[in-house]
Design a protein around this motif. Structure first.
Motif, PDB file in Angstrom:
ATOM      1  N   GLY A  15       0.871  -1.168   0.021  1.00  0.00           N
ATOM      2  CA  GLY A  15      -0.026  -0.097  -0.164  1.00  0.00           C
ATOM      3  C   GLY A  15       0.690   1.005  -0.007  1.00  0.00           C
ATOM      4  O   GLY A  15       1.955   1.364  -0.867  1.00  0.00           O
ATOM      5  N   SER A  16       0.387   2.108   0.901  1.00  0.00           N
ATOM      6  CA  SER A  16       1.136   3.653   1.073  1.00  0.00           C
ATOM      7  C   SER A  16       2.521   3.385   1.320  1.00  0.00           C
ATOM      8  O   SER A  16       3.152   4.434   0.850  1.00  0.00           O
ATOM      9  CB  SER A  16       0.328   4.318   1.797  1.00  0.00           C
ATOM     10  OG  SER A  16       0.408   3.997   3.124  1.00  0.00           O
ATOM     11  N   GLY A  17       2.997   2.741   2.078  1.00  0.00           N
ATOM     12  CA  GLY A  17       4.338   2.449   2.155  1.00  0.00           C
ATOM     13  C   GLY A  17       5.086   3.421   3.275  1.00  0.00           C
ATOM     14  O   GLY A  17       6.254   3.816   3.106  1.00  0.00           O
ATOM     15  N   THR A  18       4.199   4.033   4.145  1.00  0.00           N
ATOM     16  CA  THR A  18       4.881   4.773   5.077  1.00  0.00           C
ATOM     17  C   THR A  18       5.854   4.302   6.060  1.00  0.00           C
ATOM     18  O   THR A  18       6.732   5.008   6.516  1.00  0.00           O
ATOM     19  CB  THR A  18       3.650   5.901   5.646  1.00  0.00           C
ATOM     20  OG1 THR A  18       2.705   4.844   6.603  1.00  0.00           O
ATOM     21  CG2 THR A  18       2.877   6.454   4.738  1.00  0.00           C
ATOM     22  N   ASN A  19       5.469   2.844   6.403  1.00  0.00           N
ATOM     23  CA  ASN A  19       6.309   2.380   7.120  1.00  0.00           C
ATOM     24  C   ASN A  19       7.775   2.154   6.471  1.00  0.00           C
ATOM     25  O   ASN A  19       8.831   2.198   7.088  1.00  0.00           O
ATOM     26  CB  ASN A  19       5.875   1.013   7.586  1.00  0.00           C
ATOM     27  CG  ASN A  19       4.937   1.091   8.828  1.00  0.00           C
ATOM     28  OD1 ASN A  19       5.297   1.374  10.011  1.00  0.00           O
ATOM     29  ND2 ASN A  19       3.534   1.310   8.403  1.00  0.00           N
ATOM     30  N   ARG A  43       1.222  -6.295  -5.631  1.00  0.00           N
ATOM     31  CA  ARG A  43       0.366  -5.457  -6.605  1.00  0.00           C
ATOM     32  C   ARG A  43       1.212  -4.176  -7.093  1.00  0.00           C
ATOM     33  O   ARG A  43       2.260  -3.829  -6.443  1.00  0.00           O
ATOM     34  CB  ARG A  43      -0.833  -4.904  -6.006  1.00  0.00           C
ATOM     35  CG  ARG A  43      -0.713  -4.140  -4.701  1.00  0.00           C
ATOM     36  CD  ARG A  43      -1.657  -3.861  -3.865  1.00  0.00           C
ATOM     37  NE  ARG A  43      -2.090  -5.285  -2.952  1.00  0.00           N
ATOM     38  CZ  ARG A  43      -2.817  -5.603  -2.080  1.00  0.00           C
ATOM     39  NH1 ARG A  43      -3.920  -4.638  -1.965  1.00  0.00           N
ATOM     40  NH2 ARG A  43      -3.049  -6.685  -1.507  1.00  0.00           N
ATOM     41  N   ASP A  44       0.687  -3.856  -8.265  1.00  0.00           N
ATOM     42  CA  ASP A  44       1.447  -2.735  -8.862  1.00  0.00           C
ATOM     43  C   ASP A  44       0.476  -1.301  -8.465  1.00  0.00           C
ATOM     44  O   ASP A  44      -0.543  -1.261  -7.928  1.00  0.00           O
ATOM     45  CB  ASP A  44       2.025  -2.645 -10.022  1.00  0.00           C
ATOM     46  CG  ASP A  44       1.065  -3.530 -11.051  1.00  0.00           C
ATOM     47  OD1 ASP A  44       1.310  -4.100 -12.065  1.00  0.00           O
ATOM     48  OD2 ASP A  44      -0.232  -3.377 -10.831  1.00  0.00           O
ATOM     49  N   ASP A  45       0.921  -0.351  -9.046  1.00  0.00           N
ATOM     50  CA  ASP A  45       0.334   1.278  -8.947  1.00  0.00           C
ATOM     51  C   ASP A  45       0.350   1.466  -7.464  1.00  0.00           C
ATOM     52  O   ASP A  45      -0.860   1.813  -7.096  1.00  0.00           O
ATOM     53  CB  ASP A  45      -0.958   1.123  -9.463  1.00  0.00           C
ATOM     54  CG  ASP A  45      -0.702   1.193 -11.105  1.00  0.00           C
ATOM     55  OD1 ASP A  45       0.304   1.341 -11.527  1.00  0.00           O
ATOM     56  OD2 ASP A  45      -1.520   0.432 -11.809  1.00  0.00           O
ATOM     57  N   ILE A  46       1.065   1.061  -6.469  1.00  0.00           N
ATOM     58  CA  ILE A  46       0.925   1.529  -5.025  1.00  0.00           C
ATOM     59  C   ILE A  46       2.059   2.599  -4.806  1.00  0.00           C
ATOM     60  O   ILE A  46       3.286   2.395  -5.382  1.00  0.00           O
ATOM     61  CB  ILE A  46       1.085   0.430  -4.222  1.00  0.00           C
ATOM     62  CG1 ILE A  46       2.238  -0.390  -4.440  1.00  0.00           C
ATOM     63  CG2 ILE A  46      -0.216  -0.606  -4.361  1.00  0.00           C
ATOM     64  CD1 ILE A  46       2.398  -1.458  -3.366  1.00  0.00           C
ATOM     65  N   GLU A  47       1.770   3.234  -3.763  1.00  0.00           N
ATOM     66  CA  GLU A  47       2.691   4.397  -3.471  1.00  0.00           C
ATOM     67  C   GLU A  47       3.966   3.768  -2.943  1.00  0.00           C
ATOM     68  O   GLU A  47       5.010   4.461  -2.984  1.00  0.00           O
ATOM     69  CB  GLU A  47       1.978   5.291  -2.195  1.00  0.00           C
ATOM     70  CG  GLU A  47       2.863   6.376  -2.033  1.00  0.00           C
ATOM     71  CD  GLU A  47       3.162   7.591  -2.828  1.00  0.00           C
ATOM     72  OE1 GLU A  47       2.343   7.582  -3.769  1.00  0.00           O
ATOM     73  OE2 GLU A  47       3.995   8.326  -2.427  1.00  0.00           O
ATOM     74  N   GLY A  48       3.797   2.606  -2.189  1.00  0.00           N
ATOM     75  CA  GLY A  48       5.057   2.144  -1.600  1.00  0.00           C
ATOM     76  C   GLY A  48       6.159   1.587  -2.703  1.00  0.00           C
ATOM     77  O   GLY A  48       7.284   2.189  -2.321  1.00  0.00           O
ATOM     78  N   GLY A  93       3.284  -3.522   6.210  1.00  0.00           N
ATOM     79  CA  GLY A  93       1.691  -3.431   5.456  1.00  0.00           C
ATOM     80  C   GLY A  93       1.665  -4.229   4.296  1.00  0.00           C
ATOM     81  O   GLY A  93       1.036  -3.953   3.141  1.00  0.00           O
ATOM     82  N   PHE A  94       2.225  -5.489   4.260  1.00  0.00           N
ATOM     83  CA  PHE A  94       2.244  -6.546   3.285  1.00  0.00           C
ATOM     84  C   PHE A  94       0.963  -7.252   3.449  1.00  0.00           C
ATOM     85  O   PHE A  94       0.881  -7.844   4.521  1.00  0.00           O
ATOM     86  CB  PHE A  94       3.401  -7.305   3.090  1.00  0.00           C
ATOM     87  CG  PHE A  94       3.429  -8.176   1.982  1.00  0.00           C
ATOM     88  CD1 PHE A  94       3.532  -7.666   0.758  1.00  0.00           C
ATOM     89  CD2 PHE A  94       3.607  -9.637   2.067  1.00  0.00           C
ATOM     90  CE1 PHE A  94       3.761  -8.560  -0.453  1.00  0.00           C
ATOM     91  CE2 PHE A  94       3.632 -10.549   0.967  1.00  0.00           C
ATOM     92  CZ  PHE A  94       3.669  -9.921  -0.107  1.00  0.00           C
ATOM     93  N   MET A  95      -0.163  -7.369   2.765  1.00  0.00           N
ATOM     94  CA  MET A  95      -1.417  -7.827   2.867  1.00  0.00           C
ATOM     95  C   MET A  95      -1.532  -9.505   2.553  1.00  0.00           C
ATOM     96  O   MET A  95      -2.819  -9.683   2.059  1.00  0.00           O
ATOM     97  CB  MET A  95      -2.303  -6.978   2.258  1.00  0.00           C
ATOM     98  CG  MET A  95      -2.358  -5.574   2.579  1.00  0.00           C
ATOM     99  SD  MET A  95      -2.524  -5.122   4.304  1.00  0.00           S
ATOM    100  CE  MET A  95      -4.167  -5.316   4.838  1.00  0.00           C
ATOM    101  N   LYS A  96      -0.232 -10.169   2.531  1.00  0.00           N
ATOM    102  CA  LYS A  96      -0.455 -11.428   2.145  1.00  0.00           C
ATOM    103  C   LYS A  96       0.055 -11.973   3.159  1.00  0.00           C
ATOM    104  O   LYS A  96       1.186 -11.650   3.579  1.00  0.00           O
ATOM    105  CB  LYS A  96       0.296 -11.656   0.821  1.00  0.00           C
ATOM    106  CG  LYS A  96      -0.444 -11.234  -0.555  1.00  0.00           C
ATOM    107  CD  LYS A  96      -1.660 -12.033  -0.691  1.00  0.00           C
ATOM    108  CE  LYS A  96      -2.423 -11.706  -2.140  1.00  0.00           C
ATOM    109  NZ  LYS A  96      -2.924 -10.200  -2.088  1.00  0.00           N
TER     110      LYS A  96
END
Ligand code: GRF
Length: 206
Positions: A15-19, A43-48, A93-96
């Motif tokens: 996701g957003s990759g703030t961590n 996934r692609d197209d993510i801020e991270g 924030g890895f959702m898998k």
């Protein structure tokens, strides 16, 4: 004393990759003791991924749907991660869930951050479930990944108060501020001091 070679971190994001950003920023200081050598995503197209590219860090994306089975995805992902020779693999924030191949290659060297105080509210909706339950204190947990869902031995935890006016979003944002500091501090200590896992207890130092 000269600085030893920084530990190699591979970070997985969804996701957003703030961590991730917090780790990248911390690693700017050579005394931190680690650097992010690659960032992977499911996934692609993510801020991270954009954050990694901006910092000149190699990225890779492997979507479960590109593989014939979850096991094949797990194996391919683990193989790619291994190519970067991580000392520590950070799920930020890895959702898998990562599976057996990850455990056999990197077992005991994978950490994940969760936006709740384990063992309460495991899974994808920690802040929402804490709010719905009505707890007055929640927080975040850094743990060593095992086979379960947010069940591994706990490296660090930090509390966050739930305010009357909180929404899921406001609560999660406040948790994330504390979570980023916890992650940076704990990962730094893990790589600089080492750590031991004794049953469920994780201690810094060797
Ligand atoms: C974090 O709160 C993490 O614990 C949760 O999702 C959030 C990811 O945030 N699973 P980010 O992508 O690091 O900004």
């Amino acid at each position: 004393m000269s600085n030893p070679t920084p530990a190699r971190l591979v970070v997985l994001v969804s996701g957003s990759g703030t961590n991730l950003q917090a780790l990248i920023d911390a690693a700017d200081d050579p005394s931190y003791g680690a650097r992010v050598v690659a960032v992977g995503a499911d996934r692609d197209d993510i801020e991270g991924l954009v954050r990694a590219e901006r910092a000149g860090i190699p990225t890779f994306v492997k979507k479960v749907g590109q593989f014939t089975s979850r096991e094949h995805w797990d194996r391919a992902m683990a193989e790619t991660v291994a190519g970067f020779e991580p000392d520590l693999l950070v799920l930020a924030g890895f959702m898998k869930l990562v599976g057996g191949e990850f455990q056999s290659r990197f077992g005991g060297r994978i950490v994940n951050t969760h936006p709740a105080l384990s063992p309460s509210f495991p899974g994808m909706h920690g802040p929402a479930e804490a709010l719905a339950y009505g707890v007055k204190v929640t927080g975040c947990t850094l743990f060593v990944v095992d086979e379960g869902v947010d069940t591994g031995p706990i490296v660090a935890q930090e509390p966050v108060r739930v305010e009357d006016a909180d929404t899921v979003e406001s609560l999660h944002e406040r948790i994330k501020v504390v979570e980023r500091a916890m992650l940076v501090d704990s990962v730094g200590r893990m790589v600089r001091e080492g750590f031991t896992i004794d049953g469920r207890r994780v201690r810094f130092g060797t």
